[in-house]
Structures are given as structure tokens and as C-alpha cells.
Design a protein around this motif. Structure first.
Motif, PDB file in Angstrom:
ATOM      1  N   GLU A 125       0.849  -1.184   0.000  1.00 30.94           N
ATOM      2  CA  GLU A 125       0.000   0.000   0.000  1.00 30.94           C
ATOM      3  C   GLU A 125       0.891   1.243   0.000  1.00 30.94           C
ATOM      4  O   GLU A 125       1.756   1.397   0.865  1.00 30.94           O
ATOM      5  CB  GLU A 125      -0.895   0.027   1.244  1.00 30.94           C
ATOM      6  CG  GLU A 125      -1.776   1.279   1.316  1.00 30.94           C
ATOM      7  CD  GLU A 125      -2.491   1.430   2.647  1.00 30.94           C
ATOM      8  OE1 GLU A 125      -3.726   1.598   2.644  1.00 30.94           O
ATOM      9  OE2 GLU A 125      -1.809   1.385   3.688  1.00 30.94           O
ATOM     10  N   GLY A 126       0.695   2.115  -0.975  1.00 30.30           N
ATOM     11  CA  GLY A 126       1.376   3.405  -0.985  1.00 30.30           C
ATOM     12  C   GLY A 126       2.880   3.351  -1.176  1.00 30.30           C
ATOM     13  O   GLY A 126       3.579   4.291  -0.803  1.00 30.30           O
ATOM     14  N   GLY A 153      -2.054   3.585  -4.253  1.00 31.22           N
ATOM     15  CA  GLY A 153      -0.907   4.474  -4.138  1.00 31.22           C
ATOM     16  C   GLY A 153       0.442   3.894  -4.499  1.00 31.22           C
ATOM     17  O   GLY A 153       1.474   4.513  -4.217  1.00 31.22           O
ATOM     18  N   CYS A 154       0.489   2.719  -5.120  1.00 29.66           N
ATOM     19  CA  CYS A 154       1.777   2.126  -5.486  1.00 29.66           C
ATOM     20  C   CYS A 154       2.221   2.594  -6.871  1.00 29.66           C
ATOM     21  O   CYS A 154       1.402   2.831  -7.751  1.00 29.66           O
ATOM     22  CB  CYS A 154       1.690   0.603  -5.476  1.00 29.66           C
ATOM     23  SG  CYS A 154       1.494  -0.111  -3.833  1.00 29.66           S
ATOM     24  N   SER A 155       3.524   2.712  -7.044  1.00 25.40           N
ATOM     25  CA  SER A 155       4.083   3.046  -8.348  1.00 25.40           C
ATOM     26  C   SER A 155       4.034   1.832  -9.271  1.00 25.40           C
ATOM     27  O   SER A 155       3.744   0.717  -8.846  1.00 25.40           O
ATOM     28  CB  SER A 155       5.530   3.519  -8.200  1.00 25.40           C
ATOM     29  OG  SER A 155       5.585   4.741  -7.514  1.00 25.40           O
ATOM     30  N   ASP A 156       4.368   2.061 -10.510  1.00 28.30           N
ATOM     31  CA  ASP A 156       4.389   1.013 -11.524  1.00 28.30           C
ATOM     32  C   ASP A 156       5.653   0.169 -11.359  1.00 28.30           C
ATOM     33  O   ASP A 156       6.769   0.675 -11.494  1.00 28.30           O
ATOM     34  CB  ASP A 156       4.375   1.675 -12.910  1.00 28.30           C
ATOM     35  CG  ASP A 156       4.375   0.682 -14.052  1.00 28.30           C
ATOM     36  OD1 ASP A 156       4.325  -0.535 -13.789  1.00 28.30           O
ATOM     37  OD2 ASP A 156       4.427   1.136 -15.204  1.00 28.30           O
ATOM     38  N   PRO A 157       5.520  -1.131 -11.074  1.00 20.94           N
ATOM     39  CA  PRO A 157       6.712  -1.976 -10.932  1.00 20.94           C
ATOM     40  C   PRO A 157       7.545  -2.078 -12.204  1.00 20.94           C
ATOM     41  O   PRO A 157       8.728  -2.436 -12.140  1.00 20.94           O
ATOM     42  CB  PRO A 157       6.136  -3.346 -10.555  1.00 20.94           C
ATOM     43  CG  PRO A 157       4.788  -3.070 -10.019  1.00 20.94           C
ATOM     44  CD  PRO A 157       4.289  -1.879 -10.794  1.00 20.94           C
ATOM     45  N   VAL A 219       1.498 -10.762   3.702  1.00 19.39           N
ATOM     46  CA  VAL A 219       2.039  -9.689   4.538  1.00 19.39           C
ATOM     47  C   VAL A 219       1.751  -8.351   3.885  1.00 19.39           C
ATOM     48  O   VAL A 219       2.090  -8.134   2.710  1.00 19.39           O
ATOM     49  CB  VAL A 219       3.552  -9.867   4.764  1.00 19.39           C
ATOM     50  CG1 VAL A 219       4.155  -8.633   5.418  1.00 19.39           C
ATOM     51  CG2 VAL A 219       3.806 -11.086   5.637  1.00 19.39           C
ATOM     52  N   LEU A 220       1.121  -7.449   4.633  1.00 13.36           N
ATOM     53  CA  LEU A 220       0.841  -6.087   4.165  1.00 13.36           C
ATOM     54  C   LEU A 220       1.993  -5.172   4.550  1.00 13.36           C
ATOM     55  O   LEU A 220       2.411  -5.143   5.718  1.00 13.36           O
ATOM     56  CB  LEU A 220      -0.452  -5.554   4.798  1.00 13.36           C
ATOM     57  CG  LEU A 220      -1.766  -5.777   4.060  1.00 13.36           C
ATOM     58  CD1 LEU A 220      -2.038  -7.242   3.854  1.00 13.36           C
ATOM     59  CD2 LEU A 220      -2.911  -5.112   4.814  1.00 13.36           C
ATOM     60  N   LEU A 228       1.408   1.771   6.854  1.00 14.58           N
ATOM     61  CA  LEU A 228       0.060   1.371   6.478  1.00 14.58           C
ATOM     62  C   LEU A 228      -0.982   2.331   7.063  1.00 14.58           C
ATOM     63  O   LEU A 228      -0.819   2.851   8.164  1.00 14.58           O
ATOM     64  CB  LEU A 228      -0.237  -0.048   6.985  1.00 14.58           C
ATOM     65  CG  LEU A 228       0.481  -1.199   6.285  1.00 14.58           C
ATOM     66  CD1 LEU A 228       0.309  -2.487   7.084  1.00 14.58           C
ATOM     67  CD2 LEU A 228      -0.011  -1.392   4.854  1.00 14.58           C
ATOM     68  N   THR A 229      -2.051   2.518   6.335  1.00  9.64           N
ATOM     69  CA  THR A 229      -3.159   3.317   6.849  1.00  9.64           C
ATOM     70  C   THR A 229      -3.908   2.518   7.917  1.00  9.64           C
ATOM     71  O   THR A 229      -3.827   1.289   7.981  1.00  9.64           O
ATOM     72  CB  THR A 229      -4.142   3.686   5.723  1.00  9.64           C
ATOM     73  OG1 THR A 229      -4.656   2.473   5.146  1.00  9.64           O
ATOM     74  CG2 THR A 229      -3.449   4.520   4.655  1.00  9.64           C
ATOM     75  N   ASP A 230      -4.641   3.254   8.758  1.00 13.39           N
ATOM     76  CA  ASP A 230      -5.451   2.587   9.786  1.00 13.39           C
ATOM     77  C   ASP A 230      -6.453   1.634   9.151  1.00 13.39           C
ATOM     78  O   ASP A 230      -6.733   0.556   9.689  1.00 13.39           O
ATOM     79  CB  ASP A 230      -6.197   3.635  10.614  1.00 13.39           C
ATOM     80  CG  ASP A 230      -5.263   4.464  11.484  1.00 13.39           C
ATOM     81  OD1 ASP A 230      -4.125   4.023  11.724  1.00 13.39           O
ATOM     82  OD2 ASP A 230      -5.684   5.554  11.917  1.00 13.39           O
ATOM     83  N   GLU A 231      -6.979   2.004   7.985  1.00 20.24           N
ATOM     84  CA  GLU A 231      -7.966   1.173   7.304  1.00 20.24           C
ATOM     85  C   GLU A 231      -7.350  -0.151   6.853  1.00 20.24           C
ATOM     86  O   GLU A 231      -7.994  -1.211   6.951  1.00 20.24           O
ATOM     87  CB  GLU A 231      -8.550   1.914   6.105  1.00 20.24           C
ATOM     88  CG  GLU A 231      -9.407   3.121   6.450  1.00 20.24           C
ATOM     89  CD  GLU A 231      -8.588   4.357   6.801  1.00 20.24           C
ATOM     90  OE1 GLU A 231      -9.210   5.344   7.236  1.00 20.24           O
ATOM     91  OE2 GLU A 231      -7.351   4.330   6.630  1.00 20.24           O
ATOM     92  N   ALA A 232      -6.127  -0.105   6.368  1.00 25.31           N
ATOM     93  CA  ALA A 232      -5.472  -1.341   5.927  1.00 25.31           C
ATOM     94  C   ALA A 232      -5.179  -2.246   7.113  1.00 25.31           C
ATOM     95  O   ALA A 232      -5.367  -3.472   7.042  1.00 25.31           O
ATOM     96  CB  ALA A 232      -4.189  -1.008   5.176  1.00 25.31           C
TER      97      ALA A 232
END
Length: 267
Positions: A125-126, A153-157, A219-220, A228-232
Motif C-alpha cells: 500500500e502506498g 498508491g503504489c508506483s508502476d513496478p 504480509v501487508l 500502512l493506513t489505519d484502514e489497511a
């Protein structure tokens, strides 16, 4: 066998796929560009040639093209050979690695298919830094992670720098995007995955006590700054931390990922 073609003119249109890579508005691997996959250097080019990405062409100095001779035997595409000066004029900078390859993108992987055939996964995430993203893929390949799922929010691998930093392993580790976030985490849980959110929160479970080596585990990992965001974290089954000494409160996301990946495989 690849078709060896001599190029002596920097304006030759046959090498336009490789042109002006130093200018952000012309890079074919930039968002809004042509979306080509670009590999740099003999090792990464070899991994591109062995990947599912359809290679369009190579461009390099004679010595580097010759080093790739065995890998080019079954390639039906041109290999443009030039000298270092012409190559620098085309690319826009001097390329120490001496060879590039470009490929079209492979069809996107369906998240359900990737989840269905995997035992352990990384979910991001992000993660917007291309070097960290590339390092995560290299760590995933080295430590037996079956695939990577990209959240919000992740970039292009497949950005050129990510491909380079991963040493081409982004081309062999399956990845795809989760269309909804963090609701997409439920797709993992519905398929029998236990989802562990990596966070430095003091109330989280120490890594060694989390049992990540058992069963199907994802694994996040969060962004380089806020994590990580609270939501994740709330969407995960458990929150896990890497115990640290002294005043250190966090690790680089690629380093943290490597430690977690090692734990998932019984390390």
C-alpha cells in the motif's frame, strides 16, 4: 536468432523506442507514455528475454550484444549494434551497462488467479518510491514469495528504475493490482489467507510470535513514510511488528519486507 543490424546514425528511426530516456516527457516507460518495459545491462536483459514480456528489440554496443549471443538464439527481433557515442546520443545519457532491451507488456494477471495458486504473498500500500519497489521485488524473488499484490498508491513496478533495482526480478515475480482498497484484502481472506499487517505499533504481535510460517499468509507493507493506513491495518487479521533496539522506530520498507518474507518461509 536475433537479427543483428548496424546503426551508425543517431537519428535512425529504427531505434526510436530507445530515444531520449533522460527526458521525462519522452520516456516510453512513464505513465501516459507508450508503456514499454525497458531492461538495462546484460543480466537484466537476459531476464527480460526469459520472461513472458514480448521483446521488441535490443540496442547496444557490440561487446554487450556478443555477451548475449546464447540468449538471442531463439529471439525473432532486431538487435541494433552501435558505438557508445551514438548510443548516448539516442538514449540521452551515457549508459555504462552498454545494452538495452525493450518489450511490450504482458497481459495483466487476474488477482483471483494469482491468489489461487499462491501460498504466500506480499501486499503493498502506498509504496511510491521506485527503488524501494524494485528492492521489494528482488527480495520477494530471493525469499520465495509467490507474488505481489498492489494496493492503493503504489508506483508502476515496470518503471525503468524499478526494473533495474530489482535486477530484473520484477519480470519473473507475478504481480497485479487489487481494484478496491482496502476491501480487496477480503479476497485473500476468502481464499484462506491469514493477512498480517506489518506495523511498528507497540500493541502489535512480535514477528517471531506471529507464526507466519504456517498456512497461507499475506504480509501487508505500507508506504516509506507513514506506513500502512489505519484502514489497511483494520482489514488485516493481525498486526505484526519487527522488534527493534535503541531509538530506531522503523526500517526501510524493502528491509522490513525481507525480514517478513524470511519469516514466512520458516526463517
Amino acid at each position: 536468432m536475433a537479427h543483428i543490424v548496424e546503426v551508425s546514425d543517431a537519428d535512425d528511426p529504427r531505434v526510436d523506442d530507445f530515444r531520449d530516456l533522460s527526458r521525462a516527457d519522452r520516456r516510453p516507460d512513464r505513465p501516459g507514455g507508450r508503456g514499454l518495459v525497458i531492461a538495462e545491462g546484460v543480466v537484466v536483459v537476459e531476464r527480460l528475454l526469459a520472461s513472458p514480456y514480448p521483446v521488441r528489440a535490443l540496442f547496444g554496443v557490440r561487446r554487450r550484444i556478443d555477451e548475449l549471443a546464447d540468449a538471442l538464439v531463439d529471439l525473432d527481433a532486431p538487435a541494433y549494434v552501435t558505438d557508445a557515442d551514438v548510443m548516448a546520443q539516442v538514449v540521452g545519457f551515457h549508459l555504462n551497462r552498454g545494452v538495452l532491451a525493450v518489450a511490450d507488456r504482458a497481459p495483466a494477471v487476474d488477482p483471483a488467479d494469482l491468489i489461487g495458486r499462491s501460498r504466500n504473498l506480499a501486499v503493498l500500500e502506498g509504496v511510491g518510491d521506485h527503488e524501494n519497489l524494485g528492492a521489494l521485488f528482488r527480495n520477494a524473488a530471493a525469499l520465495g514469495v509467490d507474488g505481489v499484490l498492489l494496493g492503493a498508491g503504489c508506483s508502476d513496478p515496470l518503471y525503468r528504475r524499478s526494473v533495474r533495482v530489482s535486477m530484473g526480478h520484477v519480470l519473473r515475480v507475478p504481480f497485479t493490482s487489487l481494484e478496491t482498497w482496502p476491501d480487496g484484502v477480503k479476497l485473500l481472506q476468502d481464499n484462506g489467507f491469514r493477512v498480517a499487517a506489518l506495523t511498528p505499533r507497540s500493541d502489535s504481535i512480535p514477528l517471531r510470535a506471529a507464526g507466519l510460517e504456517h498456512g497461507r499468509v499475506a504480509v501487508l507493507l505500507g508506504s516509506e513514510g507513514p506506513g500502512l493506513t489505519d484502514e489497511a491495518i483494520a482489514a488485516a487479521d493481525l498486526a505484526v511488528r519487527i522488534p527493534m533496539s535503541g531509538d530506531v522506530d522503523s526500517l526501510n520498507v524493502a528491509t522490513a519486507g525481507a525480514i517478513a518474507f524470511h519469516a514466512m518461509n520458516g526463517g
